[in-house]
Design an enzyme around this catalytic site. Structure first.
Site, PDB file in Angstrom:
ATOM      1  N   ASN B  71       0.820  -1.221   0.000  1.00 16.83           N
ATOM      2  CA  ASN B  71       0.000   0.000   0.000  1.00 16.83           C
ATOM      3  C   ASN B  71       0.851   1.267   0.000  1.00 16.83           C
ATOM      4  O   ASN B  71       0.398   2.343  -0.390  1.00 16.83           O
ATOM      5  CB  ASN B  71      -0.874   0.079   1.262  1.00 16.83           C
ATOM      6  CG  ASN B  71      -1.854  -1.066   1.422  1.00 16.83           C
ATOM      7  OD1 ASN B  71      -2.186  -1.439   2.538  1.00 16.83           O
ATOM      8  ND2 ASN B  71      -2.317  -1.637   0.317  1.00 16.83           N
ATOM      9  N   ASP B 131     -12.953   1.164  -2.736  1.00 14.02           N
ATOM     10  CA  ASP B 131     -12.224   0.531  -3.839  1.00 14.02           C
ATOM     11  C   ASP B 131     -13.026  -0.565  -4.528  1.00 14.02           C
ATOM     12  O   ASP B 131     -12.458  -1.451  -5.155  1.00 14.02           O
ATOM     13  CB  ASP B 131     -10.891  -0.031  -3.330  1.00 14.02           C
ATOM     14  CG  ASP B 131     -11.089  -1.138  -2.307  1.00 14.02           C
ATOM     15  OD1 ASP B 131     -12.267  -1.425  -1.955  1.00 14.02           O
ATOM     16  OD2 ASP B 131     -10.087  -1.726  -1.864  1.00 14.02           O
ATOM     17  N   ASN B 132     -14.357  -0.494  -4.393  1.00 10.13           N
ATOM     18  CA  ASN B 132     -15.164  -1.553  -5.010  1.00 10.13           C
ATOM     19  C   ASN B 132     -16.561  -1.035  -5.309  1.00 10.13           C
ATOM     20  O   ASN B 132     -17.060  -0.127  -4.649  1.00 10.13           O
ATOM     21  CB  ASN B 132     -15.220  -2.780  -4.090  1.00 10.13           C
ATOM     22  CG  ASN B 132     -15.903  -2.472  -2.772  1.00 10.13           C
ATOM     23  OD1 ASN B 132     -17.124  -2.581  -2.672  1.00 10.13           O
ATOM     24  ND2 ASN B 132     -15.153  -2.050  -1.768  1.00 10.13           N
ATOM     25  N   CYS B 174     -27.712   7.633 -11.805  1.00  8.52           N
ATOM     26  CA  CYS B 174     -28.144   8.375 -12.995  1.00  8.52           C
ATOM     27  C   CYS B 174     -27.071   8.269 -14.072  1.00  8.52           C
ATOM     28  O   CYS B 174     -27.360   8.368 -15.265  1.00  8.52           O
ATOM     29  CB  CYS B 174     -28.378   9.842 -12.656  1.00  8.52           C
ATOM     30  SG  CYS B 174     -29.742  10.147 -11.528  1.00  8.52           S
ATOM     31  N   CYS B 188      -7.399  -2.432  -8.641  1.00  8.30           N
ATOM     32  CA  CYS B 188      -5.990  -2.017  -8.541  1.00  8.30           C
ATOM     33  C   CYS B 188      -5.056  -3.190  -8.265  1.00  8.30           C
ATOM     34  O   CYS B 188      -3.932  -3.239  -8.773  1.00  8.30           O
ATOM     35  CB  CYS B 188      -5.801  -1.006  -7.413  1.00  8.30           C
ATOM     36  SG  CYS B 188      -6.556   0.585  -7.715  1.00  8.30           S
TER      37      CYS B 188
END
Lengths: 91, 273
Positions: B71, B131-132, B174, B188
């Site tokens: 990370n 992250d998802n 939308c 990632c």
């Protein structure tokens, strides 16, 4: 006309901007067919089985979503830029 | 505004206070403000850093991961010595060293349909730095119901997408009605990501969060900003509220009970009846 592809669509195609010659009476659907003919591997990413766009794929003509125009039937001009993008989720 | 600035704060925030657009009132508003940052990873790190430096009084940090060495190439608030430490705790340590004015609320949990309402309750602004897709759709839906604006940002290798979702404007659905099927847009961990990319994108999200707190400027509402690090281009694409949007359209949801946050995150209207 010119296609502009984003994120994984650009990667699958192996190119980010693609210029294609179109007929004078061409529609967005025609331009999409020409794009997918050149890059068949994009089909699964972009289209569902009935030939419509996936719900998460946006297609813009000069920055306007085709949903607010006539969808794939929208006619296009030779100098139009069409963009195709999915959402991304990384953080 | 009950807060008044003490001498240390007048010094610390002097570059804000000197500006007419912010001034002591704006700074007091930041100190009185609260922002929930969902995800303390690549995007969350610069967001937390700048919110804390600028004196946003309460920062919530929701993340259930621990710091891993892989990370550190981009998640700039975490350090080598914090490998193995929960990211929420590591973020809190960082903020505590940076600015004693800031209170950090840590939520070492995944955001779920069960806990999301309680988690976001009372915050002025949410920054979606997750992250998802399931989390992003869940946060969009719950924040819309709660009337809380979101500074949204997402990254892919060398590209970013940023937009701001305010209660009266279009929502994420939308723009992207449902999520892609799992695996169709890689993450990632699979594809890699340029280390500085989330820095740029996160800083834009933080900018939006400040504007929302201050009530200043033009939020990135109804506009999707594309950032391409390789071409070094920014492009803005407008989008509108979708009357058929299942979450904020003409027939909106009134709870998230009938939405499945997996696969396509589909709003299952039929089971709602």
């Amino acid at each position: 006309m010119q296609w502009k592809l984003f994120a994984n669509l650009a990667e699958i195609a192996g190119e980010r901007t693609i210029s294609l010659a179109i007929d004078s009476d061409a529609t967005v659907g025609d331009a999409l067919d020409a794009l997918l003919e050149r890059h068949p591997s994009l089909s699964d990413e972009v289209l569902v089985a009935d030939g419509e766009l996936h719900d998460h794929i946006n297609l813009l003509i000069n920055g306007t979503n085709i949903h607010s125009l006539s969808g794939l039937e929208t006619s296009i001009e030779p100098d139009d830029e069409l963009a195709l993008f999915p959402p991304v989720s990384g953080g | 505004m009950s807060l008044s600035l003490d001498a240390t704060q007048l010094d610390r925030y002097s570059r804000h206070i000197i500006m007419d657009e912010i001034g002591p009132e704006g700074q007091a508003r930041l100190l009185d403000g609260s922002v929930l940052v969902i995800g303390a990873g690549g995007l969350g790190a610069p967001v937390i850093e700048y919110l804390a430096a600028a004196g946003v009084g309460t920062i919530g940090v929701a993340d259930d991961d621990i710091v891993e060495r892989s990370n550190l190439q981009r998640q700039v608030i975490h350090t080598d010595e914090n490998v193995g430490v929960p990211k929420a705790d590591s973020a809190k340590q960082f903020v505590n060293r940076l600015n004693p004015d800031v209170t950090v609320e840590t939520y070492e949990t995944r955001v779920t349909p069960e806990n999301v309402e309680e988690l976001i309750d009372g915050y002025d602004v949410i920054v979606d730095a997750s992250d998802n897709f399931p989390t992003r759709y869940l946060v969009n839906d719950a924040a819309r119901l709660a009337g809380i604006p979101i500074a949204h940002g997402a990254i892919y290798k060398f590209e970013g997408q940023i937009t701001t979702l305010v209660p009266d404007g279009p929502c994420y659905r939308c723009l992207f009605r449902e999520a892609p099927e799992p695996g169709s847009v890689p993450d990632c961990a699979t594809t890699g990501v340029l280390g500085v990319l989330p820095g740029t994108v996160g800083c834009i999200q933080a900018t939006e969060a400040f504007k929302l707190l201050l009530g200043a400027g033009e939020p990135l509402e109804g506009r999707l900003l594309f950032y391409d690090a390789m071409d070094m281009t920014f492009e803005t694409v407008p989008y509108q509220k979708d009357p058929d949007c299942p979450v904020c359209g003409d027939d909106p949801i009134d709870s998230i009970d009938h939405i499945t946050y997996q696969d396509g995150c589909r709003v299952n209207i039929t089971s709602e009846q």
